[in-house]
Design a protein around this motif. Structure first.
Motif, PDB file in Angstrom:
ATOM      1  N   LYS A  10       0.838  -1.205   0.000  1.00 14.02           N
ATOM      2  CA  LYS A  10       0.000   0.000   0.000  1.00 14.02           C
ATOM      3  C   LYS A  10       0.873   1.256   0.000  1.00 14.02           C
ATOM      4  N   ASN A  11       1.884   1.278   0.869  1.00 12.96           N
ATOM      5  CA  ASN A  11       2.778   2.438   0.927  1.00 12.96           C
ATOM      6  C   ASN A  11       3.561   2.595  -0.366  1.00 12.96           C
TER       7      ASN A  11
ATOM      8  N   LYS B 103       0.697  20.119   5.045  1.00 19.03           N
ATOM      9  CA  LYS B 103       0.469  20.086   3.604  1.00 19.03           C
ATOM     10  C   LYS B 103       0.550  21.478   2.984  1.00 19.03           C
TER      11      LYS B 103
ATOM     12  N   THR C 232       1.717  16.164   7.223  1.00 19.15           N
ATOM     13  CA  THR C 232       2.942  15.777   6.527  1.00 19.15           C
ATOM     14  C   THR C 232       4.122  16.600   7.026  1.00 19.15           C
TER      15      THR C 232
ATOM     16  N   PHE D 125       0.347  15.268  -6.265  1.00 17.28           N
ATOM     17  CA  PHE D 125       1.313  14.860  -5.246  1.00 17.28           C
ATOM     18  C   PHE D 125       0.752  15.120  -3.861  1.00 17.28           C
TER      19      PHE D 125
ATOM     20  N   ILE E 150       1.319   4.230  -2.935  1.00 18.84           N
ATOM     21  CA  ILE E 150       1.155   5.666  -2.675  1.00 18.84           C
ATOM     22  C   ILE E 150       2.394   6.423  -3.135  1.00 18.84           C
TER      23      ILE E 150
ATOM     24  N   GLU F 188       2.465   6.635  -6.899  1.00 23.33           N
ATOM     25  CA  GLU F 188       1.470   7.612  -7.366  1.00 23.33           C
ATOM     26  C   GLU F 188       1.984   9.042  -7.153  1.00 23.33           C
ATOM     27  N   ALA F 189       2.569   9.295  -5.992  1.00 25.58           N
ATOM     28  CA  ALA F 189       3.102  10.628  -5.693  1.00 25.58           C
ATOM     29  C   ALA F 189       4.249  10.976  -6.636  1.00 25.58           C
TER      30      ALA F 189
ATOM     31  N   SER G  44      -2.223  15.316  -2.886  1.00 26.68           N
ATOM     32  CA  SER G  44      -3.351  14.454  -2.525  1.00 26.68           C
ATOM     33  C   SER G  44      -2.868  13.153  -1.886  1.00 26.68           C
ATOM     34  N   CYS G  45      -1.604  12.835  -2.073  1.00 23.60           N
ATOM     35  CA  CYS G  45      -1.012  11.638  -1.461  1.00 23.60           C
ATOM     36  C   CYS G  45      -0.462  11.929  -0.068  1.00 23.60           C
ATOM     37  N   CYS G  46      -0.473  13.194   0.324  1.00 24.62           N
ATOM     38  CA  CYS G  46       0.068  13.611   1.618  1.00 24.62           C
ATOM     39  C   CYS G  46      -1.063  13.796   2.624  1.00 24.62           C
ATOM     40  N   THR G  47      -0.721  13.631   3.888  1.00 23.54           N
ATOM     41  CA  THR G  47      -1.682  13.906   4.955  1.00 23.54           C
ATOM     42  C   THR G  47      -1.522  15.363   5.392  1.00 23.54           C
TER      43      THR G  47
END
Length: 63
Positions: A4-5, A45, A32, A24, A8, A11-12, A26-29
């Motif tokens: 999963k990681n 973010k 972050t 990019f 992500i 994708e980033a 959207s892949c961060c919390t």
């Protein structure tokens, strides 16, 4: 690294390669933290978004 990681991260990285900063991000919390070794740490973010807007430039235009 979990699958999963890894997905992500891939994708980033793909979003950055395409110049898609928001993709990019959207892949961060929201909490972050991006650490530049020996330099500074961006917290949150929005801090990362601002850094990218000022730093990531392609062909004379901001991306």
């Amino acid at each position: 690294m979990s699958d999963k990681n890894k997905a992500i991260l891939e994708e980033a990285n793909a979003a950055i390669a395409e110049g898609n900063n928001e993709g990019f991000l959207s892949c961060c919390t929201d909490d972050t933290e991006w650490t530049f070794v020996g330099d500074k740490t961006l917290k949150g973010k929005e801090a990362v978004r601002q850094y990218m807007a000022m730093t990531y430039i392609e062909q004379g235009k901001r991306i």
